[in-house]
Design a protein around this motif. Structure first.
Motif, mmCIF file in Angstrom:
data_model
loop_
_atom_site.group_PDB
_atom_site.id
_atom_site.type_symbol
_atom_site.label_atom_id
_atom_site.label_comp_id
_atom_site.label_asym_id
_atom_site.label_seq_id
_atom_site.Cartn_x
_atom_site.Cartn_y
_atom_site.Cartn_z
ATOM 1 N N PRO A 48 0.838 -1.203 0.000
ATOM 2 C CA PRO A 48 0.000 0.000 0.000
ATOM 3 C C PRO A 48 0.872 1.252 0.000
ATOM 4 O O PRO A 48 2.018 1.226 0.458
ATOM 5 N N VAL A 49 0.318 2.340 -0.512
ATOM 6 C CA VAL A 49 1.048 3.611 -0.581
ATOM 7 C C VAL A 49 0.228 4.692 0.106
ATOM 8 O O VAL A 49 -0.849 5.053 -0.360
ATOM 9 N N THR A 50 0.731 5.199 1.212
ATOM 10 C CA THR A 50 0.112 6.334 1.886
ATOM 11 C C THR A 50 0.687 7.627 1.313
ATOM 12 O O THR A 50 1.659 7.619 0.554
ATOM 13 N N LEU A 51 0.103 8.739 1.718
ATOM 14 C CA LEU A 51 0.646 10.036 1.304
ATOM 15 C C LEU A 51 2.076 10.201 1.811
ATOM 16 O O LEU A 51 2.954 10.683 1.084
ATOM 17 N N ALA A 52 2.325 9.789 3.040
ATOM 18 C CA ALA A 52 3.682 9.881 3.596
ATOM 19 C C ALA A 52 4.670 9.046 2.791
ATOM 20 O O ALA A 52 5.824 9.462 2.579
ATOM 21 N N ASP A 53 4.239 7.873 2.319
ATOM 22 C CA ASP A 53 5.107 7.029 1.493
ATOM 23 C C ASP A 53 5.459 7.734 0.183
ATOM 24 O O ASP A 53 6.605 7.696 -0.273
ATOM 25 N N LEU A 54 4.456 8.358 -0.433
ATOM 26 C CA LEU A 54 4.696 9.044 -1.698
ATOM 27 C C LEU A 54 5.628 10.232 -1.501
ATOM 28 O O LEU A 54 6.555 10.450 -2.293
ATOM 29 N N ASP A 55 5.404 10.995 -0.434
ATOM 30 C CA ASP A 55 6.290 12.118 -0.133
ATOM 31 C C ASP A 55 7.732 11.640 0.041
ATOM 32 O O ASP A 55 8.676 12.245 -0.482
ATOM 33 N N ARG A 56 7.910 10.542 0.777
ATOM 34 C CA ARG A 56 9.257 10.031 1.038
ATOM 35 C C ARG A 56 9.944 9.620 -0.262
ATOM 36 O O ARG A 56 11.137 9.880 -0.455
ATOM 37 N N LEU A 57 9.191 8.996 -1.160
ATOM 38 C CA LEU A 57 9.766 8.565 -2.427
ATOM 39 C C LEU A 57 10.265 9.760 -3.236
ATOM 40 O O LEU A 57 11.384 9.747 -3.778
ATOM 41 N N PHE A 58 9.465 10.809 -3.315
ATOM 42 C CA PHE A 58 9.862 11.969 -4.113
ATOM 43 C C PHE A 58 10.972 12.769 -3.438
ATOM 44 O O PHE A 58 11.785 13.399 -4.119
ATOM 45 N N GLU A 59 11.005 12.740 -2.127
ATOM 46 C CA GLU A 59 12.037 13.504 -1.420
ATOM 47 C C GLU A 59 13.395 12.816 -1.445
ATOM 48 O O GLU A 59 14.440 13.472 -1.469
ATOM 49 N N TRP A 63 12.581 3.822 -2.519
ATOM 50 C CA TRP A 63 11.349 3.146 -2.138
ATOM 51 C C TRP A 63 11.630 2.254 -0.933
ATOM 52 O O TRP A 63 12.564 1.454 -0.942
ATOM 53 N N HIS A 64 10.803 2.365 0.094
ATOM 54 C CA HIS A 64 11.127 1.766 1.386
ATOM 55 C C HIS A 64 10.661 0.322 1.548
ATOM 56 O O HIS A 64 11.125 -0.376 2.441
ATOM 57 N N ALA A 65 9.722 -0.117 0.726
ATOM 58 C CA ALA A 65 9.103 -1.426 0.940
ATOM 59 C C ALA A 65 9.828 -2.515 0.154
ATOM 60 O O ALA A 65 10.618 -2.246 -0.754
ATOM 61 N N ASP A 66 9.523 -3.775 0.498
ATOM 62 C CA ASP A 66 10.155 -4.901 -0.194
ATOM 63 C C ASP A 66 9.345 -5.346 -1.408
ATOM 64 O O ASP A 66 9.702 -6.319 -2.077
ATOM 65 N N ARG A 67 8.248 -4.653 -1.685
ATOM 66 C CA ARG A 67 7.434 -4.913 -2.880
ATOM 67 C C ARG A 67 7.165 -3.579 -3.566
ATOM 68 O O ARG A 67 7.202 -2.527 -2.928
ATOM 69 N N PRO A 68 6.841 -3.597 -4.863
ATOM 70 C CA PRO A 68 6.421 -2.349 -5.514
ATOM 71 C C PRO A 68 5.170 -1.799 -4.828
ATOM 72 O O PRO A 68 4.411 -2.532 -4.183
ATOM 73 N N GLY A 69 4.945 -0.516 -4.978
ATOM 74 C CA GLY A 69 3.779 0.114 -4.380
ATOM 75 C C GLY A 69 2.584 0.116 -5.314
ATOM 76 O O GLY A 69 2.729 0.071 -6.540
ATOM 77 N N LEU A 70 1.389 0.170 -4.717
ATOM 78 C CA LEU A 70 0.144 0.229 -5.501
ATOM 79 C C LEU A 70 -0.707 1.392 -5.014
ATOM 80 O O LEU A 70 -0.977 1.521 -3.814
ATOM 81 N N ILE A 71 -1.139 2.231 -5.956
ATOM 82 C CA ILE A 71 -2.133 3.274 -5.658
ATOM 83 C C ILE A 71 -3.379 2.980 -6.479
ATOM 84 O O ILE A 71 -3.409 3.218 -7.689
ATOM 85 N N PRO A 72 -4.435 2.435 -5.858
ATOM 86 C CA PRO A 72 -5.711 2.306 -6.556
ATOM 87 C C PRO A 72 -6.464 3.633 -6.445
ATOM 88 O O PRO A 72 -6.667 4.160 -5.350
ATOM 89 N N VAL A 73 -6.843 4.204 -7.589
ATOM 90 C CA VAL A 73 -7.454 5.530 -7.640
ATOM 91 C C VAL A 73 -8.903 5.376 -8.087
ATOM 92 O O VAL A 73 -9.179 4.806 -9.151
#
Length: 226
Positions: A48-59, A63-73
């Motif tokens: 899962p990708v929270t807003l904090a996760d997305l901010d961390r990635l761009f900053e 990527w912090h997790a051991d799997r790719p992230g998913l954003i269902p929109v």
């Protein structure tokens, strides 16, 4: 923000350090089981990708997790997004991202079908049987406790139909203020109808940036606004 070199970006992708964005619109009750199976498959392979996760990635570029992230929109602000999609995301441990066309929610129940047909909001059979089609503002507030909600303009408009200062106020600035008043949280992102990209029009880019959005969701990428 950090800009990783091409070689570093290639390495991140090879290691599965990326985010997949999957777009949905109406998620009708009749198709709940199909959606559940699809989301369950994603939940097995993606984080899962929270807003904090997305901010961390761009900053950081990492990527912090051991799997790719998913954003269902889940676009537009359908009632079934709150009643079908959000509970499924919660059952599966996913964070849903919900772009809201704010005027759709403001439209009285008896006029929501007409609003949808006039503003490029697709309907399925169960939407035409009477009753509410859009989620309520109370449902938006509840969603924001677990998921990410943000504006999809007010009247479901593309930037090519927004020209004047009054148009920009209605479609870009006011939806952000409205969502923030309802949720008590920042509305961090924005999306135009048709998934138009940031960078196509200085007038519209300036308005999005001035309004205070950090991200624009388009059909090709998530744009981080400096």
């Amino acid at each position: 923000m950090t800009r990783p070199a091409l070689s570093r970006t290639r390495e991140q992708l090879q290691n599965g350090h990326f985010i997949r964005v999957v777009n949905y619109h109406s998620t009708p009750r009749v198709a709940r089981d199909e959606l559940a199976a699809e989301l369950a498959g994603f939940a097995k392979d993606y984080a899962p990708v929270t807003l904090a996760d997305l901010d961390r990635l761009f900053e950081t570029g990492e990527w912090h997790a051991d799997r790719p992230g998913l954003i269902p929109v889940f676009y537009e602000g359908y009632r079934n997004s709150a009643e079908v999609a959000a509970p499924l995301c919660e059952e599966l441990g996913l964070t849903g991202w919900f772009p809201i066309a704010t005027s759709f929610l403001d439209t009285p129940e008896e006029h929501q079908e007409a609003f949808a047909r006039a503003h490029w909001i697709s309907l399925v059979e169960e939407d035409t049987r009477g009753g509410r089609i859009a989620m309520t503002w109370d449902e938006v507030a509840q969603l924001s406790k677990r998921h990410v909600v943000f504006p999809h303009t007010a009247r479901h408009e593309g930037y090519d139909n927004v020209f004047t200062a009054e148009d920009l106020e209605r479609e870009v600035f006011e939806p952000k203020r409205k969502l923030e008043a309802v949720t008590g949280q920042e509305a961090p992102a924005f999306a135009w109808l048709h998934g138009s990209s940031y960078g196509q029009s200085a007038l519209h880019d300036d308005a999005v940036r001035e309004a205070g959005y950090r991200y624009v969701f388009s059909n090709t990428m998530i744009h981080r606004i400096r």
